[in-house]
Design an enzyme around this catalytic site. Structure first.
Site, PDB file in Angstrom:
ATOM      1  N   LYS A  50       0.846  -1.210   0.000  1.00 13.63           N
ATOM      2  CA  LYS A  50       0.000   0.000   0.000  1.00 13.63           C
ATOM      3  C   LYS A  50       0.873   1.248   0.000  1.00 13.63           C
ATOM      4  O   LYS A  50       0.680   2.175  -0.778  1.00 13.63           O
ATOM      5  CB  LYS A  50      -0.911   0.021   1.233  1.00 13.63           C
ATOM      6  CG  LYS A  50      -1.582   1.376   1.483  1.00 13.63           C
ATOM      7  CD  LYS A  50      -2.406   1.374   2.746  1.00 13.63           C
ATOM      8  CE  LYS A  50      -1.643   1.555   4.006  1.00 13.63           C
ATOM      9  NZ  LYS A  50      -1.266   2.958   4.296  1.00 13.63           N
ATOM     10  N   ASN A  51       1.878   1.269   0.878  1.00 12.03           N
ATOM     11  CA  ASN A  51       2.672   2.483   1.074  1.00 12.03           C
ATOM     12  C   ASN A  51       3.672   2.737  -0.043  1.00 12.03           C
ATOM     13  O   ASN A  51       4.375   3.745  -0.039  1.00 12.03           O
ATOM     14  CB  ASN A  51       3.363   2.425   2.441  1.00 12.03           C
ATOM     15  CG  ASN A  51       2.339   2.558   3.545  1.00 12.03           C
ATOM     16  OD1 ASN A  51       1.188   2.919   3.293  1.00 12.03           O
ATOM     17  ND2 ASN A  51       2.740   2.255   4.765  1.00 12.03           N
ATOM     18  N   CYS A  55      -4.267  12.476  12.576  1.00 12.34           N
ATOM     19  CA  CYS A  55      -5.122  11.287  12.645  1.00 12.34           C
ATOM     20  C   CYS A  55      -4.909  10.627  13.996  1.00 12.34           C
ATOM     21  O   CYS A  55      -4.153  11.137  14.820  1.00 12.34           O
ATOM     22  CB  CYS A  55      -4.796  10.324  11.505  1.00 12.34           C
ATOM     23  SG  CYS A  55      -3.205   9.517  11.701  1.00 12.34           S
ATOM     24  N   ARG A  73       1.060  14.800  12.946  1.00 14.95           N
ATOM     25  CA  ARG A  73       1.568  14.576  11.579  1.00 14.95           C
ATOM     26  C   ARG A  73       1.640  15.838  10.725  1.00 14.95           C
ATOM     27  O   ARG A  73       0.912  15.979   9.737  1.00 14.95           O
ATOM     28  CB  ARG A  73       0.756  13.489  10.895  1.00 14.95           C
ATOM     29  CG  ARG A  73       0.684  12.200  11.735  1.00 14.95           C
ATOM     30  CD  ARG A  73      -0.019  11.087  11.060  1.00 14.95           C
ATOM     31  NE  ARG A  73       0.765  10.534   9.976  1.00 14.95           N
ATOM     32  CZ  ARG A  73       0.367   9.474   9.272  1.00 14.95           C
ATOM     33  NH1 ARG A  73      -0.800   8.909   9.541  1.00 14.95           N
ATOM     34  NH2 ARG A  73       1.094   8.978   8.308  1.00 14.95           N
ATOM     35  N   ASP A 121       4.891   0.595  12.009  1.00 17.78           N
ATOM     36  CA  ASP A 121       3.653  -0.035  11.546  1.00 17.78           C
ATOM     37  C   ASP A 121       3.519  -1.487  11.998  1.00 17.78           C
ATOM     38  O   ASP A 121       2.515  -2.129  11.689  1.00 17.78           O
ATOM     39  CB  ASP A 121       3.559   0.037  10.017  1.00 17.78           C
ATOM     40  CG  ASP A 121       3.454   1.472   9.522  1.00 17.78           C
ATOM     41  OD1 ASP A 121       3.669   1.698   8.321  1.00 17.78           O
ATOM     42  OD2 ASP A 121       3.184   2.357  10.339  1.00 17.78           O
ATOM     43  N   ARG A 144      -8.451  -0.659   4.946  1.00 19.98           N
ATOM     44  CA  ARG A 144      -7.614   0.340   4.292  1.00 19.98           C
ATOM     45  C   ARG A 144      -6.265  -0.234   3.878  1.00 19.98           C
ATOM     46  O   ARG A 144      -5.636   0.251   2.941  1.00 19.98           O
ATOM     47  CB  ARG A 144      -7.364   1.529   5.230  1.00 19.98           C
ATOM     48  CG  ARG A 144      -8.614   2.293   5.621  1.00 19.98           C
ATOM     49  CD  ARG A 144      -8.247   3.536   6.391  1.00 19.98           C
ATOM     50  NE  ARG A 144      -7.318   4.362   5.596  1.00 19.98           N
ATOM     51  CZ  ARG A 144      -6.905   5.568   6.017  1.00 19.98           C
ATOM     52  NH1 ARG A 144      -7.302   6.026   7.191  1.00 19.98           N
ATOM     53  NH2 ARG A 144      -6.080   6.266   5.271  1.00 19.98           N
TER      54      ARG A 144
HETATM   55  C1  EPZ Z   1       4.500   6.824   6.100  1.00 19.69           C
HETATM   56  O1  EPZ Z   1       3.745   7.899   6.653  1.00 19.69           O
HETATM   57  C2  EPZ Z   1       3.543   5.624   6.063  1.00 19.69           C
HETATM   58  N1  EPZ Z   1       2.394   5.960   5.247  1.00 19.69           N
HETATM   59  C3  EPZ Z   1       3.075   5.304   7.489  1.00 19.69           C
HETATM   60  O2  EPZ Z   1       2.284   4.105   7.442  1.00 19.69           O
HETATM   61  C4  EPZ Z   1       4.292   5.003   8.343  1.00 19.69           C
HETATM   62  O3  EPZ Z   1       3.872   4.817   9.675  1.00 19.69           O
HETATM   63  C5  EPZ Z   1       5.272   6.195   8.299  1.00 19.69           C
HETATM   64  O4  EPZ Z   1       5.624   6.498   6.939  1.00 19.69           O
HETATM   65  C6  EPZ Z   1       6.556   5.908   9.052  1.00 19.69           C
HETATM   66  O5  EPZ Z   1       7.177   4.772   8.575  1.00 19.69           O
HETATM   67  C7  EPZ Z   1       2.513   5.853   3.901  1.00 19.69           C
HETATM   68  O6  EPZ Z   1       3.534   5.502   3.357  1.00 19.69           O
HETATM   69  C8  EPZ Z   1       1.295   6.176   3.096  1.00 19.69           C
HETATM   70  P1  EPZ Z   1       6.634  10.252   7.978  1.00 19.69           P
HETATM   71  P2  EPZ Z   1       4.298   9.409   6.567  1.00 19.69           P
HETATM   72  O7  EPZ Z   1       6.521  11.504   7.184  1.00 19.69           O
HETATM   73  O8  EPZ Z   1       5.043   9.570   5.309  1.00 19.69           O
HETATM   74  C9  EPZ Z   1       7.063  13.558  11.399  1.00 19.69           C
HETATM   75  C10 EPZ Z   1       0.358   2.764   7.747  1.00 19.69           C
HETATM   76  O9  EPZ Z   1      -0.051   2.238   8.795  1.00 19.69           O
HETATM   77  N2  EPZ Z   1       6.963  14.539  10.313  1.00 19.69           N
HETATM   78  O10 EPZ Z   1       7.804   9.375   7.742  1.00 19.69           O
HETATM   79  O11 EPZ Z   1       3.201  10.310   6.865  1.00 19.69           O
HETATM   80  C11 EPZ Z   1       5.751  12.804  11.613  1.00 19.69           C
HETATM   81  O12 EPZ Z   1       4.858  13.519  12.411  1.00 19.69           O
HETATM   82  C12 EPZ Z   1       0.887   4.219   7.779  1.00 19.69           C
HETATM   83  O13 EPZ Z   1       0.401   2.188   6.653  1.00 19.69           O
HETATM   84  C13 EPZ Z   1       7.190  15.861  10.594  1.00 19.69           C
HETATM   85  O14 EPZ Z   1       7.457  16.243  11.739  1.00 19.69           O
HETATM   86  O15 EPZ Z   1       5.308   9.396   7.815  1.00 19.69           O
HETATM   87  C14 EPZ Z   1       6.249  11.520  12.253  1.00 19.69           C
HETATM   88  O16 EPZ Z   1       6.443  11.723  13.611  1.00 19.69           O
HETATM   89  C15 EPZ Z   1       0.613   4.882   9.087  1.00 19.69           C
HETATM   90  N3  EPZ Z   1       7.102  16.748   9.567  1.00 19.69           N
HETATM   91  C16 EPZ Z   1       7.581  11.293  11.546  1.00 19.69           C
HETATM   92  O17 EPZ Z   1       8.007  12.549  11.036  1.00 19.69           O
HETATM   93  C17 EPZ Z   1       6.823  16.358   8.262  1.00 19.69           C
HETATM   94  O18 EPZ Z   1       6.750  17.213   7.372  1.00 19.69           O
HETATM   95  C18 EPZ Z   1       7.555  10.267  10.422  1.00 19.69           C
HETATM   96  O19 EPZ Z   1       6.552  10.629   9.523  1.00 19.69           O
HETATM   97  C19 EPZ Z   1       6.602  15.003   8.014  1.00 19.69           C
HETATM   98  C20 EPZ Z   1       6.676  14.093   9.043  1.00 19.69           C
END
Ligand code: EPZ
Length: 431
Positions: free
Chosen positions: A22-23, A116, A121, A312, A404
């Protein structure tokens, strides 16, 4: 509003095939916005999130054809580069249409994705990345709006660090904006997840020049245009990991096929430390049966960016450790508040308490069935795993969360011998 009803206590037995990730698939579908030619993706999972992304892409001018696990997309550049709130709010990953729109059309207007149940996020790293490539970015009425200078983005050096290290989404979004920039871009503190590498491979198949994906420094030579391509989505390591834990928690022999064991090293290491028997091949992992009286060893994990233990799989690990013979500590470093599943696993008789960003799990000999509520995708997977071993009947409510990210999980678990079925929810009050 469906529920899962689970009669626990059966060791799983058999083989399950991993679907596409998915990701990886979601941003790759958005990459179709980068060309007027056809992008054909194979091994696309049948998930509600995929349907949501296709819905947004159609609003942005994409023509979509689906047949089985293949999806072909061709985008008319005429449509407005605006992704509306009522679509983006349903799925955070839809914010990753921003990079392709900005890179291809020189303008993007996408609703702020908002938080969420797993955390706040923010998208500050995405915005910093687009600005580093030369875009003017501002927010207006809940939308992030960006314009490229005349002639397109010049490209630049983007530092994508966040409070928890790197950002998977920001790395992919900025990478997709940079592939059509006039010059060279360097993304540092980039995420190294396999889903980032898979997207880079797809973009390179479309004619992009992305180097170093999978390392913290990605270099991108901008090109004039991208062309159509065909690409197979990488297997879903989180789905595969969830089925491996299903085998481990029930003490059964479960063979997970068509996966990439090398993408699950942190999980396999933790399972080994916990005393789970495992065998693996090039594209399969198999749990070995365990005497039900033999309890697993308590094993601590800390979630980290790839190749560390994936956030995850944190909830699924908690379900497993709830039955271990002793105390284990689970520390969530990526989404510090990602513990919605904890209170629900307590309802099954587990002993777990929060301690700052950690959860202290005191293993119990057995869990007992109850009605529990899913809150997000991975939390709901953990509740299903706990229900598979809980004595008696467990009812998991709001399973739309699990749809999802897992294709027909109840059918696949039934095929492994679980007693699980889906039925309409007559207990819960309507949403
Ligand atoms: C991706 O989310 C995945 N989703 C998530 O999987 C996964 O948990 C996450 O990466 C971490 O591995 C998809 O790929 C669609 P991040 P993403 O940006 O890209 C902070 C699932 O269950 N952050 O790597 O949104 C953020 O708050 C989902 O399939 C900032 O501070 O995650 C978090 O603490 C849930 N500023 C951390 O970084 C930003 O601009 C990692 O977030 C972006 C992120």
């Amino acid at each position: 509003m469906d529920i899962f009803v689970i009669q626990g206590g059966r060791p799983l037995q058999g083989t399950v095939r991993t679907a596409g990730a998915k990701n990886s698939c979601l941003p790759m579908l958005a990459a179709a916005l980068l060309t007027e030619e056809t992008l054909e993706l194979e091994n696309v999972p049948d998930l509600s999130d995929v349907r949501s992304m296709l819905g947004i892409l159609e609003v942005l001018g994409a023509k979509v054809e689906r047949s089985g696990t293949s999806v072909a997309l061709r985008t008319e550049p005429s449509a407005q580069p605006v992704a509306p709130w009522d679509l983006v709010r349903k799925m955070r990953a839809s914010f990753e249409v921003f990079g392709p729109l900005l890179g291809r059309r020189g303008r993007a207007e996408v609703s702020y994705p908002g938080g969420c149940s797993i955390g706040v996020r923010p998208v500050d790293a995405h915005i910093r990345g687009f600005e580093a490539l030369g875009a003017i970015v501002r927010t207006r009425e809940g939308y992030v709006v960006a314009e490229a200078p005349p002639g397109g983005l010049p490209g630049g050096e983007a530092y994508l660090a966040t409070s928890s290290g790197s950002s998977v989404g920001a790395t992919r979004n900025v990478m997709m904006a940079a592939v059509l920039a006039r010059g060279r871009s360097v993304l540092s503190c980039a995420a190294c997840e396999p889903e980032v590498v898979d997207l880079a491979n797809c973009l390179n198949a479309m004619g992009a020049k992305v180097h170093g994906a999978g390392s913290p420094t990605i270099e991108i030579e901008g090109v004039e245009a991208l062309h159509g391509a065909r690409h197979a989505v990488v297997p879903d390591r989180i789905e595969a990991g969830t089925y491996v834990v299903a085998g481990a928690i029930t003490g059964g022999r479960v063979r997970v096929e068509a996966c990439r064991p090398e993408h699950l090293t942190a999980l396999l290491d933790a399972l080994y430390r916990a005393g789970v028997g495992l065998e693996r091949g090039r594209d399969w992992i198999e749990t070995q049966p365990r005497d039900p009286r033999e309890r697993l060893r308590p094993t601590d994990i800390t979630t980290q960016p790839y190749p560390g233990f994936p956030t995850d799989l944190q909830a699924q690990w908690m379900a497993l450790m709830a039955l271990a013979d002793g105390v284990s500590v689970i520390t969530e470093r990526i989404f510090p508040d990602r513990y919605m599943h904890l209170a629900e696993i307590l309802r099954l008789g587990a002993r777990i308490r929060r301690q700052e960003t950690a959860a202290v799990v005191e293993g119990v000999p057995a869990l007992s069935g109850a009605s529990i509520m899913a809150s997000d995708l991975r939390a709901s997977a953990a509740l299903v795993l706990a229900g598979l071993v809980a004595q008696g009947q467990t009812k998991v409510h709001r399973v739309y969360h699990i749809d999802r990210g897992y294709e027909r999980i109840e059918e696949r678990l039934s095929a492994l011998g679980a007693s699980i079925w889906r039925e309409p929810d007559t207990d819960s009050p309507p949403l």
